[in-house]
Each structure stands twice: as C-alpha cells, then as structure tokens.
Design an enzyme around this catalytic site. Structure first.
Site, PDB file in Angstrom:
ATOM      1  N   HIS A   1       0.823  -1.212   0.000  1.00 27.69           N
ATOM      2  CA  HIS A   1       0.000   0.000   0.000  1.00 27.69           C
ATOM      3  C   HIS A   1       0.856   1.261   0.000  1.00 27.69           C
ATOM      4  CE1 HIS A   1      -3.287   2.597   1.907  1.00 27.69           C
ATOM      5  NE2 HIS A   1      -3.884   2.070   0.864  1.00 27.69           N
TER       6      HIS A   1
ATOM      7  N   LYS B   1       3.001   4.451  -1.220  1.00 22.40           N
ATOM      8  CA  LYS B   1       2.928   5.404  -2.322  1.00 22.40           C
ATOM      9  C   LYS B   1       4.222   6.200  -2.358  1.00 22.40           C
ATOM     10  CE  LYS B   1      -1.698   4.789  -1.576  1.00 22.40           C
ATOM     11  NZ  LYS B   1      -2.335   4.070  -0.460  1.00 22.40           N
TER      12      LYS B   1
ATOM     13  N   ASP C   1      16.069  10.062  -8.454  1.00 25.12           N
ATOM     14  CA  ASP C   1      17.527  10.118  -8.248  1.00 25.12           C
ATOM     15  C   ASP C   1      17.921   9.888  -6.784  1.00 25.12           C
ATOM     16  OD1 ASP C   1      17.844  10.682 -10.971  1.00 25.12           O
ATOM     17  OD2 ASP C   1      17.578  12.830 -10.622  1.00 25.12           O
TER      18      ASP C   1
ATOM     19  N   HIS D   1      -9.578  10.709   2.142  1.00 26.58           N
ATOM     20  CA  HIS D   1      -8.621   9.598   2.074  1.00 26.58           C
ATOM     21  C   HIS D   1      -7.319   9.961   2.782  1.00 26.58           C
ATOM     22  CE1 HIS D   1      -5.952   6.664  -0.161  1.00 26.58           C
ATOM     23  NE2 HIS D   1      -6.957   5.891   0.156  1.00 26.58           N
TER      24      HIS D   1
ATOM     25  N   LYS E   1      -4.392  10.667   5.572  1.00 27.54           N
ATOM     26  CA  LYS E   1      -3.873   9.967   6.744  1.00 27.54           C
ATOM     27  C   LYS E   1      -2.815  10.852   7.404  1.00 27.54           C
ATOM     28  CE  LYS E   1      -4.120   6.782   3.073  1.00 27.54           C
ATOM     29  NZ  LYS E   1      -5.382   6.196   3.262  1.00 27.54           N
TER      30      LYS E   1
ATOM     31  N   ASP F   1       0.728  16.662  20.459  1.00 26.63           N
ATOM     32  CA  ASP F   1       1.206  17.904  21.077  1.00 26.63           C
ATOM     33  C   ASP F   1       1.804  18.805  20.005  1.00 26.63           C
ATOM     34  OD1 ASP F   1       0.333  16.939  23.518  1.00 26.63           O
ATOM     35  OD2 ASP F   1       2.261  16.040  24.024  1.00 26.63           O
TER      36      ASP F   1
END
Length: 458
Positions: A206, A208, A213, A379, A381, A386
């Site tokens: 999952h 991404k 380089d 979608h 995340k 703090d």
C-alpha cells in the site's frame, strides 16, 4: 437408535481429530515463524480452526502469515550519535530504521498542488525514477502519469514502476505496454492470479512512493488516479494529503523501494547513495511498516505516542479500526485529559469498514474521544501529537494498514511541519459534524464482532 449413534461416533471423532490437528498446525507454525498476534486475533483463529477446521485450515495456510522473514540489511546511518533527543527517534532506532536527517518538505494544499509537485518530481529525474503505488487509474490522470513516465524513459532515465497485484487488476494493458515500449520496467507485487510463491496474497503493498535520483520523494496518501487529485467526469475529488521531500528521507525511501523491487524480481537490491542533509531544514524520518519489518513499527509508534501525549492528539484517517492496544492507548489518553480528536468521513468508500468501526468509536466516545464526521470522502492519513511529533503517509488507523499491509510514512520533528499538519487537520475538523454514539442491538453487536474477528484479520 443405538446403531445410528455408533455410526455417528466415528465421524465425530474424525472431526475432533482434524480440529485438533488444525489447532496444532496453528501453534507450530506460529512458533516456528514467530508470528505475533493480538489476543483477540489468536482466539478467533483457534476457535475457527477447532470448530470449522475443514474451512479454516485452508484459509489459515493461505492468509495466516502476518510477518515475512526480514532480510538482513545495513542501516542508513548518519554521522550523529546513536541515540537521539526525541523519544520517537530512539524507538525507531531500536527497530533498525534509518535515523532522522535534515530534509526540506513541501506540503500540497490540494489536489492541483499535489499534481504539479508530482510532475515536477517526475520531470526533474535525471538518472533514476522509482514509482511504487497501489493504483494507477484508468482515467486522464493515470494516462498522464504513464505518459510522463514513458517520456522520462525515452529520455534515458531508468524508470521502474512497482504496482500492487490488487491495483494491477484495474490497470489497462495499454499502460504496461506503453511503459515497456518506452524502455521502462514494470513489476507487479504479489499478483493475485499468479501461481508463483511471493508470500500470502492478503499482504498487500500500500506504499505510495515516487523517488527521483534517490534524493527527492513525492509521497502521502494519494494513489495515482483522478479521484485523489482533481476528480474526473464531473465527480468531485476526494480530500487527501501528500507532500514532497528532499534529503535523507528520500534516500531511505529509495532503499525501501530497492528491497521491494528485489523481492519481486528475485534479484539482489541495488545500492543507494545517501542524500546529503539539507542545511537549515528540519529533521524528519522515513517510517516503513509491514510484514517485511521485524516489528509493527507504525503501530508501536502510535501506541507510544498516545501514552506520551500531554495536551492533544489530532488524527485524520479514512478508516478507523484500531487494534486492541491502540484503542486502549487512545482511551487512556482521553481519560487523563488529553484532547483526542479524530477526523474521518461519515461515509467512506468501504462500507464494511464503516460498519466495523462503530464498536471502537462507541467505546472511545464514551471515554471522551471526539470524532468528527466529514460530509465527503476523505482519504487523508495524518497524526499530530502535542507540538512535538507528526506522522503522514499511507498508514490508515485500521487493522489491515497497521498489521498486514506494506506501508510507508514520514515522521516529522520540525515545528513548521508539525504546525502545518496540525492546522490542516484542524481545518478538516471544522468541516465535520460530531459523532453521537448509539447503543447497538444484539444482531448488530454480534455482526460487528464476527466481522472484526474474521474479515479484518485476514
């Protein structure tokens, strides 16, 4: 009657024997492979194997592995001391992850900014371009991504695309053909329909990552499809979160991609040249999580962060099905007065996840955790603790993401990055309506328990 009973007894004894053998297989394989499991998960497997061994034993053999054997690997160490001033860096150092380094980060305010940053990273590659994604869309955005990658391959850049086997089912064949015709390389991570052994098919990649380089990284929660950027065909885009980063984090991501690629191609991983820390920039750290890690790195970080939080925990996630330890940590943080705010869509694109999340949400809401339900699909995340720690990437706050999938995130220690993410989550929080728990009926309560015990453990 007695004759029928005598005929029935051998079948019962055979069933009991097979059930005992199935449980024995579970015990031996878990010990041999050192597969740590939550108590509820272990109980669900044992009960299923004992009561329904003919069904559950094949499922266990196919999907029961949760950890792969981690390959020996050197650390990408910097020149600093082996211990760090932040507890999270010390924790991740114990997991043998790359240490924090000075990186330059640029957050993407919306889908358009994310797309332009993606083009910039792709077009800026001069020698190597590594892409790992769950989905490439069969839509204008997906077509544009493939065309730009093919263009860099024709320009002499080595382009490698690693696509998850589940996502590959949605990818048109023309995308593979166009990339390969331009000189690019394409590999599929654990193809669902392949007979070759690449590990259990339920352990998906999952992550991404778009790495140019070895020194620049584009990452976050967005798949390379239209709904994650600006939408298509009149449909509004999903709310999502991504960023690009320059420095040692990009080198650590390139190193992880090299291991993922070599696992698929059954070849030695290439060497990665570490990036030089970016002067006057803030420390950040790459966080891989999944079956290829010896420990549950992201889950451990989140649990520790909850116990260390003093004032606030801000989180945004599309799916919320925490494991028992994380749920307990969030509850106890709220009980001792920490403001815990979790933002998620009122209705996500996974209805089973929406159904299963209710049990944890009810319990945590009673302890003082505030849930904010967004009107559209989000979608994104991210998490802020703090003013000392932030985490963003592909990691959802659910069982599959934390304990089964191959995931990737970035831990931020700089005030500017933490402040930006906190402000962004607070803006999303203001758009949501408060969650009001409702006591479930018996049927729903049983259904939730069964779903959590089975569907989200495989």
């Amino acid at each position: 009657m007695a004759h029928a009973l005598l005929e029935w007894l051998p079948s019962v004894s055979q069933h009991l024997l097979f059930g005992a053998l199935a449980v024995l297989v579970y015990v031996l394989t878990n010990r041999a492979r050192r597969q740590p499991r939550a108590p509820t998960t272990a109980i669900a497997w044992v009960m299923g194997l004992a009561l329904l061994p003919y069904l559950m034993l094949p499922l266990y053999l196919l999907f029961g592995r949760r950890k792969l054997r981690p390959a020996g690997r050197p650390r990408l160490r910097g020149s600093g001391p082996p211990r760090f001033s932040h507890w999270a860096a010390d924790l991740l150092d114990g997991f043998e992850l790359a240490p924090p380094g000075a990186n330059r980060t640029r957050w993407h305010a919306d889908g358009r900014a994310a797309r332009e940053a993606l083009w910039e990273v792709i077009d800026g590659a001069r020698h190597r371009l590594d892409v790992c994604t769950f989905i490439i869309g069969a839509d204008p955005l997906g077509d544009a991504v493939v065309e730009r990658l093919a263009g860099r391959a024709r320009a002499g850049v080595r382009v490698r695309v690693l696509l998850d086997g589940f996502g590959a089912l949605r990818l048109p064949r023309r995308h593979f053909d166009r990339l390969r015709a331009a000189g690019g390389e394409v590999a599929v991570f654990r193809p669902l329909l392949s007979l070759r052994g690449h590990g259990p098919r339920n352990l998906r990649n999952h992550r991404k990552l778009v790495v140019a380089d070895d020194h620049r990284l584009w990452t976050g929660g967005r798949n390379l499809a239209a709904e994650y950027f600006e939408g298509a065909d009149g449909r509004p885009p999903w709310t999502d979160l991504s960023f690009d980063i320059e420095g040692p984090v990009a080198s650590a991501a390139a190193w992880q991609f090299a291991r993922d690629w070599s696992a698929v191609r059954q070849s030695p991983p290439r060497a990665v040249v570490p990036a030089t820390p970016v002067a006057t920039s803030a420390p950040a750290q790459f966080l891989p999580s999944g079956p290829d890690q010896a420990e549950d790195t992201a889950d451990a970080l989140l649990i520790d962060a909850c116990y260390r939080a003093e004032h606030r925990i801000l989180a945004v996630t599309p799916y919320f099905i925490p494991d028992d330890a994380l749920r307990d940590a969030l509850r106890r943080a709220a009980r001792r007065g920490v403001a815990v705010d979790i933002v998620l869509p009122a209705v996500s694109n996974h209805r089973l996840a929406d159904f299963a999340r209710s049990r944890a949400m009810r319990e945590l809401a009673e302890a003082g955790v505030a849930f904010h339900l967004l009107p559209g699909m989000s979608h994104a995340k991210g998490l802020v603790v703090d003013d000392t720690l932030a985490l963003a990437g592909s990691i959802n706050l659910d069982l599959r993401s934390l304990l089964l999938n191959h995931e990737a995130g970035v831990v931020f220690y700089g005030a500017a990055e933490i402040g930006w993410l906190a402000h962004w989550i607070e803006g999303q929080r203001a758009l949501g309506r408060p969650y009001r728990p409702q006591r479930p009926g018996l049927a729903r309560d049983v259904a939730e328990g069964l779903l959590l015990a089975v569907a989200f453990q495989l």
